[in-house]
Write a protein that holds these residues in place. Structure first.
Motif: not given
Lengths: 533, 445
Positions: B273-274, B298-302, B306-310
């Motif tokens: 969720n970001g 951990a951080n989101p992969v953007i 769009e967030i496509t993973g972590m």
């Protein structure tokens, strides 16, 4: 910061790189060096060469040769009584007939030879036979009536005498003298036929030389590469015949089968048959160096191995008949000699140019020649080629050969545009050498060969081409690459192909060096500007 | 940004200098054959020219192989971009001290003019010389083995090629002096090393990539569905897994026992969720069933908005278990700081988190300084020790350290350090730090 291990590794890497750069150059150096050394130890490669030294028979034991011979024909009869097929063989030879087959431009095969050909020395034999035929292997060819089918007239001993005492008389139509007789300041003695007949053998160089060394009426006049000095020659002059060299006789190369002697001289021969070749003994690939062997496809052996001819006595290069007929004030025959003793003027013959140590001219030659045949029309604005060596670069049978070019100025008929065969020799009222009237000499001469004569004569430039085959230089004295592969090439006249080292496009060289020059100047200007700013 | 870089490899230099020597030698012997001068003897130069020709052919074969194997042939793809700029640089710019219009980098060694000229040499001049040279060598009089009526045309083309090459050599040798200093280009071709432009972003990515691959910190990335896409060696080691393929594509749930899984599920949800998570202690379940503890970020992969993973890092803390609790708080409040030193110990790069931890305002304040500024005099020895070990090839992790911040205050962190390699050579050290000072300081108070 490097660990010890890593710096070692780097050092090894550098070392390998260094070795990789150096190795090819080292290999190259030794390869080149090795080739050079192996060439120093070169030896002449020989095949098919064998010398007969022991005579097969001792002729002094034969009873038939003990009889008292009165005439030379009796000797011939004695010879033929045992060698009973040899007369037939001899009478088929060109030494007897003085002709060979010749294909004319129209495709006919005719008999052509001294009998009916002219040259730019003493021109032609017809009507002059008794003088010329002193070099015929027969007795009595004094005019057209000579019987070429009578074997008794064969002169066996002129070739087979090994005593060195047999001489034909210069104006005797092939006969020796019957009693002591003088010719100029030379004395001729009647031969001792019995002694000669009992001492016959394989012809030595002196036998062949008795005619071939003195063709044209004097030593080395015609050939340039064979002359009387061959009897006492050193290997420096002729590596084959040199007494201190291979000491070979003429017939060691001019192999003979049933009296057909190999070898063509293209002043009269025309076909690529019956030739003597260097390759017979030396093979077609005699050199260690491949590139030099490849040259043999287009360059005759003689070209490189006979750098010059007439190495001892001078040879005649030019004969101008038009100046003949001048005399001393007292009316006696005028003779002029140069400082070396070569005759440069004779009232009977005109003026001459002689040369020593001559560099040959080079021509393409495929073993075939054309000849001027009596009656052919000529263009006298340029030298008339009395014989023409055929060949060119694009002909795969042609090779570059060394040639002696003999130039002449001789009588021709400006109305009919034909060459004239003059009547020179004889005691009659029309011979030139008695009467010094070209008109009469021309009339008689042309009549003797059934050719028309207009009554007008003039002198035309002519050339003859004599391929050079003898006086092969010893190893190490042959031509070097740059004798031909240089701007100053011996082959300067052969312009129908590209010869590396000799040929270049001056336009391209200007362009190329200009390009380099401007690149350099541009660079310098650019650099100066950079430094200044 | 400029950097001393290894741009010409061993074979490339060997090839270049051998080719230079051969061209010089072939020209020397060739022009004697041409009749321009007469020094070494015709027979010799003909033989040498032939031998050199064969050597050249062998070199060309190796060079072609090398260009294709290394992909270096792409350096010669011609471009019209900047070609006018390059020409006008040589005509005017160079005199005004203008900068080179194109940047030399390891991926773009040649300017557009060089590309065209070198390609011309490789595709036109040299092939023409080789071809005409071999016809010259093997053409032996009419019809054998190739039917060209005489050497004339072949020889003239060959001569023209030689002139072209020589003109090129003159210009080429001169243009080598237009580098940073007159001799720098030639030195580069001798040693392989030259100061060239490096793409800053690319460099950074490369170094981070390297840091991730080599560091003691475990890296992971999962997609939206929770399947593992990528892990590094350190991660595999921590999870006692020898085979990466057993992990890739699997759902993350196998990395926890049931008790701890829910916690992770929550975390993944938050990150997708970001949210960014730092310094969370976790208990992992290794492949052999054993347990270990680590701190996790951990951080989101953007990707394209769009967030496509972590993705994130984990630092093993199993061996420093007594600190776990403290670390939890500490690391929670800090991101992982990244640093990089060169072989002399000079700081060449740090990230934002590092700057924050050390209370610097921007990078310029520390880049170019020696690492000793990061310690109080009493603690420098410890860091020197670490640096020496790493420069000898060791990789360290989980080391406790007390840093000296810009304002003189101190902080505590744990540190990972690994050597940076170029080829086989260690050229520096890099790693991450995770802050744990809050708790420690509190305790001391």
């Amino acid at each position: 910061m490097l660990t010890v291990k890593q710096s070692q590794k780097n050092f090894i890497k550098l070392l390998i790189l260094f070795i990789a750069i150096i190795t090819p150059w080292v290999i190259g150096y030794f390869y080149v060096k090795n080739i050079k050394d192996s060439q120093k130890a070169d030896k002449v490669k020989l095949v098919n060469y064998k010398k007969d030294t022991i005579p097969k028979v001792n002729h002094s034991k034969f009873e038939i040769l003990q009889q008292k011979f009165e005439t030379p024909q009796q000797v011939t009869e004695a010879c033929l009584s045992c060698h009973n097929r040899t007369g037939h063989d001899v009478m088929k030879s060109s030494h007897w007939n003085w002709t060979k087959d010749y294909r004319t431009d129209s495709g006919d095969t005719i008999q052509l030879g001294k009998k009916n050909i002219i040259n730019n020395f003493c021109i032609g034999i017809s009507s002059n036979e008794p003088r010329c035929t002193s070099c015929h292997i027969g007795y009595g060819w004094k005019d057209h009536s000579f019987d070429f089918t009578d074997s008794r007239n064969i002169d066996c001993i002129v070739c087979h005498d090994r005593t060195g005492t047999y001489k034909k008389f210069p104006t005797g139509a092939g006969y020796p003298v019957k009693e002591v007789k003088k010719f100029g300041n030379k004395t001729f003695y009647p031969p001792d036929y019995n002694k000669i007949a009992q001492n016959v053998g394989t012809p030595a160089r002196q036998n062949c030389g008795t005619c071939h060394f003195v063709g044209g009426g004097g030593n080395n006049v015609k050939h340039g590469d064979i002359a009387n000095e061959m009897n006492q020659v050193t290997k420096e002059v002729d590596v084959h015949m040199g007494l201190d060299g291979a000491n070979m006789e003429c017939v060691d190369c001019h192999k003979t089968e049933r009296h057909n002697i190999t070898g063509n001289l293209y002043s009269i021969a025309s076909a690529d048959t019956n030739r003597v070749s260097c390759e017979r003994c030396h093979t077609g690939q005699p050199h260690k160096n491949t590139i030099i062997n490849q040259h043999t496809k287009k360059v005759a052996c003689q070209t490189c191995h006979i750098p010059e001819y007439a190495k001892v006595s001078a040879t005649k290069m030019y004969w101008n008949w038009s100046t003949a007929g001048k005399f001393n004030d007292d009316g006696s025959v005028l003779i002029k000699k140069d400082s070396a003793g070569n005759m440069i003027y004779h009232s009977l013959k005109g003026s001459f140019v002689w040369k020593n140590n001559v560099k040959p001219e080079y021509m393409w030659f495929n073993g075939k020649a054309k000849h001027y045949v009596l009656g052919d029309k000529v263009d006298t604005t340029k030298p008339v080629q009395l014989n023409t060596l055929l060949g060119n670069y694009h002909d795969k049978n042609s090779k570059i050969v060394p040639v002696k070019v003999h130039s002449g100025r001789q009588i021709y008929d400006p109305v009919n545009n034909t060459m004239i065969l003059p009547h020179l020799f004889g005691k009659d009222s029309t011979s030139y050498w008695k009467n010094f009237d070209w008109n009469k000499a021309a009339e008689t001469g042309m009549k003797s060969v059934n050719q028309p004569y207009s009554g007008k004569y003039a002198f035309a430039p002519t050339e003859m081409y004599w391929p050079i085959n003898h006086m092969v230089a010893p190893m190490g004295k042959s031509l070097q690459c740059t004798d031909c592969h240089s701007r100053n090439s011996r082959l300067a006249k052969l312009t129908d192909f590209y010869l590396p080292g000799r040929d270049y496009s001056s336009f391209l060289d200007w362009l190329g060096f200009g390009l380099m020059f401007f690149a350099f100047v541009g660079v310098v200007i650019h650099a100066v500007l950079r430094i200044l700013k | 940004m400029k950097k001393r870089t290894y741009i010409y490899r061993g074979f490339e230099r060997f090839w270049h200098w051998s080719q230079a020597l051969l061209i010089f030698f072939l020209a020397l012997t060739g022009f004697e054959i041409h009749g321009t001068f007469s020094v070494f003897g015709f027979e010799n130069v003909v033989r040498w020219h032939d031998i050199a020709a064969w050597a050249f052919l062998v070199l060309i074969v190796f060079a072609i192989f090398w260009h294709f194997v290394t992909g270096e042939w792409k350096q010669y793809i011609p471009t019209t971009k900047f070609i006018k700029a390059q020409i006008s640089y040589y005509i005017t710019g160079i005199f005004k001290g203008a900068p080179h219009p194109t940047h030399k980098t390891i991926y773009n060694k040649f300017n557009p003019l060089q590309r065209i000229i070198y390609l011309g040499l490789k595709l036109l001049v040299i092939p023409v010389q080789v071809l005409t040279g071999f016809i010259y060598m093997f053409y032996i009089y009419p019809n054998n083995p190739v039917n060209v009526s005489g050497l004339s045309v072949i020889a003239l083309i060959h001569t023209f090629g030689a002139f072209t090459l020589l003109a090129f050599v003159i210009a080429h040798v001169y243009l080598t002096t237009t580098g940073d200093t007159p001799l720098s280009s030639i030195k580069a071709m001798l040693t392989g090393w030259e100061v060239v432009d490096v793409d800053e972003k690319e460099e950074r990515t490369k170094h981070l990539q390297h840091a991730v691959d080599e560091s003691a910190a475990g890296y992971y990335r999962i997609d939206k569905e929770g399947n593992i896409i990528d892990v590094n060696e350190a991660w595999l080691k921590m999870f006692k897994c020898k085979d990466r393929s057993k992990v890739i594509g699997k759902h993350y749930s196998f990395t926890r026992d049931k008790k701890n899984l829910k916690e992770l599920d929550d975390l993944v949800k938050r990150v997708l969720n970001g949210e960014v998570i730092t310094g969370l202690p976790a208990t992992r379940q290794c492949m052999d069933g054993s347990k270990g503890k680590h701190l996790l970020s951990a951080n989101p992969v953007i990707e394209e908005g769009e967030i496509t993973g972590m993705e994130g890092f984990i630092l093993d803390i199993s061996e420093t278990e007594e600190l776990t609790e403290h670390m939890y708080y500490a690391v929670r409040n800090s991101g992982a700081g990244y640093y990089r030193l060169n072989e002399e110990g000079i700081i060449t790069d740090v990230n934002e988190a590092w700057l924050e931890l050390y209370k610097y305002d921007n990078k310029e304040e520390v880049i170019g300084k020696h690492y000793t500024i990061t310690r109080r005099p009493t603690e420098v020895g410890q860091l020197e020790d670490t640096f020496k070990k790493v420069m000898n090839g060791e990789t360290l992790s989980g080391k406790l350290a007390i840093r000296r911040c810009k304002d003189g205050s101190v902080g505590k962190h744990i540190l990972s350090a690994d050597p940076i390699f170029i080829g086989n050579k260690i050229v520096g050290m890099e790693g991450f730090i995770l802050d744990i000072s809050e708790i420690d300081i509190d305790k001391e108070e």
